[in-house]
Design a protein around this motif. Sequence first.
Motif, PDB file in Angstrom:
ATOM      1  N   ALA A 243      15.120   2.043 -19.792  1.00 46.53           N
ATOM      2  CA  ALA A 243      15.171   2.502 -18.493  1.00 46.53           C
ATOM      3  C   ALA A 243      15.734   4.185 -18.511  1.00 46.53           C
ATOM      4  CB  ALA A 243      16.197   1.706 -17.509  1.00 46.53           C
ATOM      5  N   GLU A 244      16.708   4.287 -18.945  1.00 48.04           N
ATOM      6  CA  GLU A 244      17.341   5.700 -18.836  1.00 48.04           C
ATOM      7  C   GLU A 244      16.690   6.675 -19.731  1.00 48.04           C
ATOM      8  OE1 GLU A 244      18.880   3.657 -22.696  1.00 48.04           O
ATOM      9  OE2 GLU A 244      18.484   2.993 -20.429  1.00 48.04           O
ATOM     10  N   THR A 245      15.520   6.424 -20.327  1.00 52.72           N
ATOM     11  CA  THR A 245      14.809   7.232 -21.119  1.00 52.72           C
ATOM     12  C   THR A 245      13.579   7.638 -20.325  1.00 52.72           C
ATOM     13  OG1 THR A 245      13.382   5.794 -22.186  1.00 52.72           O
ATOM     14  CG2 THR A 245      15.574   6.282 -23.200  1.00 52.72           C
ATOM     15  N   PHE A 246      13.275   7.154 -19.228  1.00 47.82           N
ATOM     16  CA  PHE A 246      12.045   7.456 -18.384  1.00 47.82           C
ATOM     17  C   PHE A 246      12.363   8.296 -17.127  1.00 47.82           C
ATOM     18  CE2 PHE A 246      10.978   4.007 -21.124  1.00 47.82           C
ATOM     19  CZ  PHE A 246       9.690   4.281 -21.337  1.00 47.82           C
ATOM     20  N   ASN A 247      11.267   9.109 -16.737  1.00 49.45           N
ATOM     21  CA  ASN A 247      11.513   9.927 -15.540  1.00 49.45           C
ATOM     22  C   ASN A 247      11.197   8.888 -14.377  1.00 49.45           C
ATOM     23  OD1 ASN A 247      11.347  11.530 -13.317  1.00 49.45           O
ATOM     24  ND2 ASN A 247       9.819  12.863 -14.366  1.00 49.45           N
ATOM     25  N   ARG A 248      10.228   8.345 -14.347  1.00 46.84           N
ATOM     26  CA  ARG A 248       9.865   7.252 -13.056  1.00 46.84           C
ATOM     27  C   ARG A 248       9.184   6.085 -13.691  1.00 46.84           C
ATOM     28  NH1 ARG A 248       6.616   9.036  -7.800  1.00 46.84           N
ATOM     29  NH2 ARG A 248       5.029   7.753  -8.789  1.00 46.84           N
ATOM     30  N   ASP A 249       7.664   6.277 -13.571  1.00 45.64           N
ATOM     31  CA  ASP A 249       6.690   5.260 -13.806  1.00 45.64           C
ATOM     32  C   ASP A 249       6.762   5.022 -15.498  1.00 45.64           C
ATOM     33  OD1 ASP A 249       6.407   5.014 -11.213  1.00 45.64           O
ATOM     34  OD2 ASP A 249       4.312   5.429 -11.392  1.00 45.64           O
ATOM     35  N   ILE A 250       6.882   3.785 -15.875  1.00 43.79           N
ATOM     36  CA  ILE A 250       6.952   3.253 -17.289  1.00 43.79           C
ATOM     37  C   ILE A 250       5.320   2.664 -17.427  1.00 43.79           C
ATOM     38  CG2 ILE A 250       7.735   1.880 -19.182  1.00 43.79           C
ATOM     39  CD1 ILE A 250      10.429   1.597 -17.533  1.00 43.79           C
ATOM     40  N   GLU A 251       4.566   3.337 -18.201  1.00 43.46           N
ATOM     41  CA  GLU A 251       3.078   2.799 -18.233  1.00 43.46           C
ATOM     42  C   GLU A 251       2.701   2.157 -19.484  1.00 43.46           C
ATOM     43  OE1 GLU A 251       0.757   2.422 -15.829  1.00 43.46           O
ATOM     44  OE2 GLU A 251       1.487   3.340 -14.400  1.00 43.46           O
ATOM     45  N   GLY A 252       1.559   2.687 -20.140  1.00 46.24           N
ATOM     46  CA  GLY A 252       0.978   2.239 -21.254  1.00 46.24           C
ATOM     47  C   GLY A 252       1.959   1.879 -22.523  1.00 46.24           C
ATOM     48  N   ILE A 253       1.549   0.980 -23.027  1.00 45.14           N
ATOM     49  CA  ILE A 253       2.400   0.557 -24.116  1.00 45.14           C
ATOM     50  C   ILE A 253       1.608   0.249 -25.554  1.00 45.14           C
ATOM     51  CG2 ILE A 253       4.276  -1.212 -25.093  1.00 45.14           C
ATOM     52  CD1 ILE A 253       4.897  -2.167 -22.374  1.00 45.14           C
ATOM     53  N   ALA A 254       1.950   0.719 -26.723  1.00 42.97           N
ATOM     54  CA  ALA A 254       1.039   0.702 -27.876  1.00 42.97           C
ATOM     55  C   ALA A 254       2.359   0.300 -28.947  1.00 42.97           C
ATOM     56  CB  ALA A 254       0.356   1.987 -28.149  1.00 42.97           C
ATOM     57  N   ILE A 255       1.787  -0.360 -29.865  1.00 44.35           N
ATOM     58  CA  ILE A 255       2.640  -0.872 -31.050  1.00 44.35           C
ATOM     59  C   ILE A 255       2.103  -0.530 -32.478  1.00 44.35           C
ATOM     60  CG2 ILE A 255       3.985  -2.916 -32.112  1.00 44.35           C
ATOM     61  CD1 ILE A 255       3.805  -4.369 -29.618  1.00 44.35           C
ATOM     62  N   ALA A 256       2.885   0.296 -32.916  1.00 43.75           N
ATOM     63  CA  ALA A 256       2.392   0.895 -34.417  1.00 43.75           C
ATOM     64  C   ALA A 256       3.117   0.144 -35.425  1.00 43.75           C
ATOM     65  CB  ALA A 256       2.858   2.581 -34.563  1.00 43.75           C
ATOM     66  N   THR A 257       2.552  -0.646 -36.140  1.00 39.54           N
ATOM     67  CA  THR A 257       2.948  -1.617 -37.065  1.00 39.54           C
ATOM     68  C   THR A 257       2.786  -0.987 -38.713  1.00 39.54           C
ATOM     69  OG1 THR A 257       0.952  -2.901 -37.240  1.00 39.54           O
ATOM     70  CG2 THR A 257       2.468  -3.487 -35.884  1.00 39.54           C
ATOM     71  N   TYR A 258       3.710  -1.127 -39.371  1.00 40.60           N
ATOM     72  CA  TYR A 258       3.775  -0.591 -40.821  1.00 40.60           C
ATOM     73  C   TYR A 258       4.241  -1.716 -41.638  1.00 40.60           C
ATOM     74  CZ  TYR A 258       3.013   3.930 -38.958  1.00 40.60           C
ATOM     75  OH  TYR A 258       2.283   5.153 -38.286  1.00 40.60           O
ATOM     76  N   GLU A 300      -3.301   3.127 -27.043  1.00 41.51           N
ATOM     77  CA  GLU A 300      -3.423   2.391 -28.007  1.00 41.51           C
ATOM     78  C   GLU A 300      -3.322   3.022 -29.465  1.00 41.51           C
ATOM     79  OE1 GLU A 300      -2.636  -0.276 -29.113  1.00 41.51           O
ATOM     80  OE2 GLU A 300      -4.013  -1.665 -28.114  1.00 41.51           O
ATOM     81  N   VAL A 301      -3.014   2.144 -30.486  1.00 35.68           N
ATOM     82  CA  VAL A 301      -2.652   2.826 -31.816  1.00 35.68           C
ATOM     83  C   VAL A 301      -3.011   1.854 -32.783  1.00 35.68           C
ATOM     84  CG1 VAL A 301      -0.499   1.824 -32.020  1.00 35.68           C
ATOM     85  CG2 VAL A 301      -0.907   4.096 -33.084  1.00 35.68           C
ATOM     86  N   VAL A 316      -4.716   6.710 -29.309  1.00 34.97           N
ATOM     87  CA  VAL A 316      -5.347   7.276 -28.303  1.00 34.97           C
ATOM     88  C   VAL A 316      -4.998   7.060 -26.903  1.00 34.97           C
ATOM     89  CG1 VAL A 316      -7.753   6.464 -26.831  1.00 34.97           C
ATOM     90  CG2 VAL A 316      -7.453   6.250 -29.345  1.00 34.97           C
ATOM     91  N   ALA A 317      -4.962   7.944 -25.985  1.00 36.77           N
ATOM     92  CA  ALA A 317      -4.158   8.015 -24.863  1.00 36.77           C
ATOM     93  C   ALA A 317      -5.047   8.581 -23.587  1.00 36.77           C
ATOM     94  CB  ALA A 317      -3.036   9.127 -24.772  1.00 36.77           C
ATOM     95  N   MET A 318      -5.101   7.699 -22.483  1.00 35.20           N
ATOM     96  CA  MET A 318      -5.851   8.025 -21.320  1.00 35.20           C
ATOM     97  C   MET A 318      -5.280   9.469 -20.680  1.00 35.20           C
ATOM     98  SD  MET A 318      -4.537   7.780 -17.836  1.00 35.20           S
ATOM     99  CE  MET A 318      -5.232   8.405 -16.454  1.00 35.20           C
ATOM    100  N   ASN A 319      -6.191  10.182 -20.109  1.00 36.25           N
ATOM    101  CA  ASN A 319      -5.922  11.630 -19.778  1.00 36.25           C
ATOM    102  C   ASN A 319      -6.335  11.516 -18.030  1.00 36.25           C
ATOM    103  OD1 ASN A 319      -4.742  14.202 -19.443  1.00 36.25           O
ATOM    104  ND2 ASN A 319      -7.144  14.814 -19.467  1.00 36.25           N
TER     105      ASN A 319
END
Length: 336
Positions: A243-258, A300-301, A316-319
């Motif tokens: 919560a404390e790391t965002f300005n306002r809206d928390i949106e897209g989530i991508a999970i990079a796996t190694y 997405e990633v 990939v990020a929506m613009n």
Amino acid sequence: MKKILIAIASIAFASCGPELPEIKPDLITESTLHDTDDPAIWVNKNNTEESIVFGTDKDTDGAIYAFDLDGKIIEAKTLRGMKRPNNVDVAYNVKINDSVTTDILMFTEREREQIRLFSVPDMKPLDQGGFKVFQEKRENEWSLPMGISIYKSPKTNKTYAIVGRKNGPKTNYLHQFELVPAGDYIEFKLVREFGNFSGEKEIEAIAVDEELGYIYYADEKVCVRKYQAEPNVNNTELSCFGAETFNRDIEGIAIATYKNREGYIIVSDQQEHTFNFFDRKTNEFLFAKNLGTTETDGCEVYTGYLNEKFPNGLFVAMNDNKNFYFYDLSKIIDAK
């Protein structure tokens, strides 16, 4: 006091966001007609250079666009005539019957109040025209599906759709459906209702870490919520973080796996026009990156090799200009 501290921290992050150096995309896709929202990456396992990036165009006259790795629209793979498609995901080797499996593309079609399901790469419908969801209360936007993510269980090999909506109850906001093989199509069976909702705005972004067995979703003005992915476990929320790391809206989530369960949970900080990176194992905040996109909804990633342009993965990020940005993943991770 906690809310005050979060507010102060948010202001601090907002003030430092513009100072982050901008990382330019490797390419920008051709434009859609209306309003891009959420991408999904389908990797062609036989020839990764022929992989496809799918992206929603969120409008009454909407579509699921297919892009090649040069960002060009593949018209033959693009699905048009969709009524406000919202979020999209892909999965591999999903059973259609006892002898046939296929890769799939799944997305929510909000204005028709349903899930759509197609085979990839031949783009054949597998859903008999769509599966209605959230019909128990068809008012106050409770019946309008938005977020969607696919979970294929490593334990049972069963495939599930996790679906959110425009508005809903404070508990059991999300539904989880099992994909049931039915010959030449797939049926949907409701197996779980779960998930807290603050009521502050909405829940759209959903992502699943299949290897670790977790579902993450963005309660947009509150936090990233975390739950077990298996439907037969308890529905206790595991954490509500970031919560404390965002300005306002928390949106897209991508999970990079190694390897060795290493990786990142990458989340769009929409109004800050940046992305926050969290540790995949601990969910601790690590750093933020400015990728030059505006008002990003979905992202997405993929962390493997695709081609010479994306040898170390693709992000990939929506613009907010009717397009998507493609990045060589290593360029983002290694940038100082």
